[in-house]
Motif scaffolding. Structure first.
Motif, PDB file in Angstrom:
ATOM      1  N   MET A   1       0.330  -1.265  -0.149  1.00 16.18           N
ATOM      2  CA  MET A   1      -0.285  -0.244   0.031  1.00 16.18           C
ATOM      3  C   MET A   1       0.952   1.350   0.149  1.00 16.18           C
ATOM      4  SD  MET A   1      -3.322  -0.763   2.357  1.00 16.18           S
ATOM      5  CE  MET A   1      -2.473  -0.923   3.755  1.00 16.18           C
ATOM      6  N   LYS A   2       0.150   2.413  -1.020  1.00 23.60           N
ATOM      7  CA  LYS A   2       0.693   3.357  -0.615  1.00 23.60           C
ATOM      8  C   LYS A   2       0.440   4.615   0.167  1.00 23.60           C
ATOM      9  CE  LYS A   2       1.973   6.932  -3.963  1.00 23.60           C
ATOM     10  NZ  LYS A   2       1.929   7.372  -5.734  1.00 23.60           N
ATOM     11  N   PRO A   3       0.970   5.242   1.312  1.00 23.06           N
ATOM     12  CA  PRO A   3       0.311   6.331   2.096  1.00 23.06           C
ATOM     13  C   PRO A   3      -0.274   6.964   0.576  1.00 23.06           C
ATOM     14  CG  PRO A   3       2.449   5.718   3.014  1.00 23.06           C
ATOM     15  CD  PRO A   3       2.002   5.242   1.107  1.00 23.06           C
ATOM     16  N   MET A   4      -1.844   7.661   1.132  1.00 21.03           N
ATOM     17  CA  MET A   4      -1.934   8.937   0.811  1.00 21.03           C
ATOM     18  C   MET A   4      -2.114  10.169   1.044  1.00 21.03           C
ATOM     19  SD  MET A   4      -6.609   9.598   0.393  1.00 21.03           S
ATOM     20  CE  MET A   4      -6.666   7.332  -0.567  1.00 21.03           C
ATOM     21  N   LEU A  59      -4.040   2.023  -9.712  1.00 26.77           N
ATOM     22  CA  LEU A  59      -4.520   2.820  -8.057  1.00 26.77           C
ATOM     23  C   LEU A  59      -6.141   2.990  -7.405  1.00 26.77           C
ATOM     24  CD1 LEU A  59      -1.891   5.768  -7.061  1.00 26.77           C
ATOM     25  CD2 LEU A  59      -1.929   3.041  -6.698  1.00 26.77           C
ATOM     26  N   ARG A  60      -6.278   2.033  -6.707  1.00 31.49           N
ATOM     27  CA  ARG A  60      -8.066   2.287  -6.059  1.00 31.49           C
ATOM     28  C   ARG A  60      -7.143   2.154  -4.106  1.00 31.49           C
ATOM     29  NH1 ARG A  60      -9.324  -2.104  -3.214  1.00 31.49           N
ATOM     30  NH2 ARG A  60      -8.053  -4.255  -3.995  1.00 31.49           N
ATOM     31  N   PRO A  61      -8.550   2.857  -3.780  1.00 30.21           N
ATOM     32  CA  PRO A  61      -8.407   3.625  -2.584  1.00 30.21           C
ATOM     33  C   PRO A  61      -8.801   2.054  -1.893  1.00 30.21           C
ATOM     34  CG  PRO A  61     -10.019   4.405  -3.385  1.00 30.21           C
ATOM     35  CD  PRO A  61      -9.728   3.597  -4.813  1.00 30.21           C
ATOM     36  N   ALA A  62      -7.931   1.831  -1.156  1.00 30.27           N
ATOM     37  CA  ALA A  62      -7.176   0.836   0.349  1.00 30.27           C
ATOM     38  C   ALA A  62      -8.303   0.803   1.076  1.00 30.27           C
ATOM     39  CB  ALA A  62      -5.939   1.164   0.966  1.00 30.27           C
ATOM     40  N   THR A  63      -8.952   0.210   2.032  1.00 30.77           N
ATOM     41  CA  THR A  63     -10.210  -0.085   2.975  1.00 30.77           C
ATOM     42  C   THR A  63     -10.344   1.117   3.783  1.00 30.77           C
ATOM     43  OG1 THR A  63      -8.874  -2.250   4.213  1.00 30.77           O
ATOM     44  CG2 THR A  63     -10.393  -1.499   5.351  1.00 30.77           C
ATOM     45  N   THR A  74      -4.296   1.390  -2.659  1.00 28.75           N
ATOM     46  CA  THR A  74      -3.351   0.309  -2.997  1.00 28.75           C
ATOM     47  C   THR A  74      -3.253  -0.483  -4.615  1.00 28.75           C
ATOM     48  OG1 THR A  74      -3.446  -2.069  -2.636  1.00 28.75           O
ATOM     49  CG2 THR A  74      -6.021  -0.820  -3.289  1.00 28.75           C
ATOM     50  N   GLU A  75      -2.605  -0.917  -5.021  1.00 20.23           N
ATOM     51  CA  GLU A  75      -2.347  -1.472  -6.822  1.00 20.23           C
ATOM     52  C   GLU A  75      -3.317  -2.533  -6.537  1.00 20.23           C
ATOM     53  OE1 GLU A  75       0.186  -3.138  -9.401  1.00 20.23           O
ATOM     54  OE2 GLU A  75       1.410  -2.175  -8.193  1.00 20.23           O
ATOM     55  N   ASP A  76      -4.484  -2.130  -7.906  1.00 22.15           N
ATOM     56  CA  ASP A  76      -5.205  -3.429  -8.778  1.00 22.15           C
ATOM     57  C   ASP A  76      -4.338  -4.444  -9.565  1.00 22.15           C
ATOM     58  OD1 ASP A  76      -7.215  -4.925 -10.048  1.00 22.15           O
ATOM     59  OD2 ASP A  76      -9.007  -3.158  -9.523  1.00 22.15           O
ATOM     60  N   ARG A 113     -15.952   2.535  -6.459  1.00 24.88           N
ATOM     61  CA  ARG A 113     -14.521   2.472  -5.650  1.00 24.88           C
ATOM     62  C   ARG A 113     -13.377   1.397  -5.109  1.00 24.88           C
ATOM     63  NH1 ARG A 113     -13.994   7.143  -1.079  1.00 24.88           N
ATOM     64  NH2 ARG A 113     -15.646   8.720  -1.269  1.00 24.88           N
ATOM     65  N   HIS A 114     -14.451   0.380  -5.917  1.00 22.66           N
ATOM     66  CA  HIS A 114     -13.558  -0.669  -5.962  1.00 22.66           C
ATOM     67  C   HIS A 114     -12.503  -1.067  -6.496  1.00 22.66           C
ATOM     68  CE1 HIS A 114     -16.049  -2.028  -2.627  1.00 22.66           C
ATOM     69  NE2 HIS A 114     -17.408  -2.287  -3.022  1.00 22.66           N
ATOM     70  N   ARG A 115     -12.934  -0.104  -7.731  1.00 24.50           N
ATOM     71  CA  ARG A 115     -11.569  -0.340  -8.425  1.00 24.50           C
ATOM     72  C   ARG A 115     -11.153   1.030  -9.046  1.00 24.50           C
ATOM     73  NH1 ARG A 115     -14.082  -4.185 -12.516  1.00 24.50           N
ATOM     74  NH2 ARG A 115     -16.097  -4.735 -12.364  1.00 24.50           N
ATOM     75  N   PRO A 116     -10.186   1.343  -9.617  1.00 27.05           N
ATOM     76  CA  PRO A 116      -9.412   2.627  -9.868  1.00 27.05           C
ATOM     77  C   PRO A 116     -10.421   3.344 -10.457  1.00 27.05           C
ATOM     78  CG  PRO A 116      -7.828   0.162 -10.706  1.00 27.05           C
ATOM     79  CD  PRO A 116      -9.017  -0.080 -10.881  1.00 27.05           C
ATOM     80  N   LEU A 117     -10.145   4.172 -10.437  1.00 27.68           N
ATOM     81  CA  LEU A 117     -11.472   5.695 -10.095  1.00 27.68           C
ATOM     82  C   LEU A 117     -10.948   6.296 -11.378  1.00 27.68           C
ATOM     83  CD1 LEU A 117     -10.972   6.922  -6.908  1.00 27.68           C
ATOM     84  CD2 LEU A 117     -12.494   4.986  -7.575  1.00 27.68           C
TER      85      LEU A 117
END
Length: 455
Positions: A1-4, A59-63, A74-76, A113-117
């Protein structure tokens, strides 16, 4: 994961069904001379098979963390390009009107939001034989300037080139995804700059106060009058678009001795004045526009993230004479740009945050209806390509931005200078801004009035 980054998290936290936080764009193309009936289908199939994907489009949002939004990307690893890149056809008779109607509907729909935006819609069926694509991407991933630069990076000035990548691709080799950690000395230098910027905020605040209150040279938030645009918004959108010759705008700018962007703002002032007057909604005091200002470096790879400042500009809508309105706009923009020029990027962002801070509480019940608006409308001018561009042999004919709306901000006007034209995209709340397309006519009337006044 990558910090936002905080700015990315903020745009995700603001995203709701009524306030989808994506930026979009409509691009119009004339097909290459050798294009057959199945040209777009074959092109799309080829791009889906052979196109690499830039990191930002994976990129898509993590939890999510409670109601605080998302704190990491997080990377899809299983990207479904067929979902993101869609092929559609217009209903008959295939006019620009039908195209704008479907774009309005697409721009109203939140991203998954479950996919790259991001989504890209390849559109055929225009009666004049042209095709279009409408793209949208969440503001947390790209702002308007970076989205336009991404588009420019896949276009070419060669009409014979057939190797242009799609919007999610790049002409450059993909960068390594694992970046080296910053060295301790670099972190210390960055920390020192940040401390210096924060220490310098006190004199900046004193200067802003002096210019705003004593010299009356700066427009502050909450000085704007209440208008029909400053109401809660629904999720449905209207979108209108049109182009003007830059030569006309440049002639007015040269004659008046002002930048072209000031002429565009004065055109918008005239259009808003007419639109509100026809509805008996014109305030006695001037409308105030928030004008986004890019804080990006002019060089280097700046096609991701958000670096946008915010100036407030009086539009002079209370004035009858178009030359007087242009004078007011020019004075306000000159004072704001002069102040920003003397600030560091951190200080400019802090001042911009002050200008837009009231919108942080806009979602709270009753705030929009019972408080004075920070500003009335967003008017943004994005520098675009200067030469004629092509995409796999297709000539780019127009590039029209579609933007974000919020409670208290039911109208957005965004322009792009593209080749020899100024391409204007207007986004409005479908419920709150009726007959949005009339603003296009009033923009033309405003430019004609300026031409009569100064030429």
């Amino acid at each position: 994961m990558k910090p936002m980054p905080v700015t990315d998290s903020m745009f995700l936290a603001l995203d709701t069904r009524e306030h989808p936080m994506h930026v979009g764009g409509l691009a119009l193309f004339t097909p290459p001379p050798d294009a057959g009936d199945d040209h777009l289908r074959l092109l799309r199939e080829d791009l889906l098979r052979h196109s690499p994907v830039r990191d930002v489009f994976r990129l898509r949002p993590a939890t999510p963390l409670h109601s605080l939004g998302y704190l990491a990307w997080t990377e899809d690893t299983d990207l479904d390009l067929d979902y993101h890149f869609r092929h559609s056809a217009l209903p008959q008779p295939g006019r620009i009107r039908e195209l704008l109607e479907v774009v309005s509907r697409w721009h109203s729909t939140p991203l998954d939001r479950h996919r790259p935006l991001w989504e890209i819609h390849l559109v055929e069926g225009l009666a004049d034989g042209r095709f279009a694509f409408y793209s949208k991407i969440h503001h947390a991933l790209l702002d308007g300037v970076s989205a336009l630069r991404q588009l420019q990076s896949v276009l070419t000035d060669d009409p014979d080139a057939r190797d242009c990548p799609p919007l999610w691709g790049t002409r450059r080799p993909p960068r390594d995804r694992v970046r080296p950690s910053p060295r301790p000395t670099a972190l210390l230098r960055a920390g020192g700059r940040l401390v210096g910027d924060l220490v310098g905020m006190a004199p900046v605040a004193a200067r802003v106060a002096t210019e705003a209150f004593r010299d009356h040279r700066l427009t502050l938030p909450l000085e704007a009058p209440r208008t029909m645009f400053n109401v809660p918004v629904g999720g449905a959108r209207r979108f209108a678009a049109q182009s003007w010759e830059l030569e006309r705008i440049g002639a007015v700018a040269d004659a008046a001795g002002v930048p072209r962007n000031d002429v565009v703002l004065a055109m918008c002032s005239a259009a808003l004045r007419t639109y509100l007057s026809e509805r008996n909604e014109l305030p006695d005091t001037s409308l105030v526009a928030m004008v986004p200002v890019s804080l990006r470096p002019r060089s280097g790879d700046a096609t991701a993230g958000n670096r946008v400042g915010a100036l407030l500009c009086e539009l002079g809508t209370n004035l009858v004479d178009p030359a007087d309105r242009l004078t007011v706009v020019h004075r306000c923009m000159s004072d704001g740009k002069r102040l920003f020029k003397d600030l560091s990027p951190t200080q400019a962002l802090a001042l911009s945050a002050l200008n837009v801070a009231p919108f942080a509480v806009a979602p709270l019940p009753g705030v929009v209806t019972h408080t004075r608006p920070a500003f009335n409308v967003v008017i943004s001018n994005i520098p675009g390509p200067r030469s004629q561009l092509y995409w796999n042999g297709a000539r780019l004919d127009g590039l029209y931005p579609a933007s974000v709306l919020l409670d208290g901000l039911a109208l957005n006007i965004t322009t792009v200078s593209s080749g020899g034209t100024l391409d204007v995209g207007i986004t409005g709340c479908r419920r709150s801004v009726p007959h949005l397309q009339r603003l296009l006519t009033y923009l033309e009337d405003g430019l004609s009035a300026l031409e009569r006044a100064v030429l």
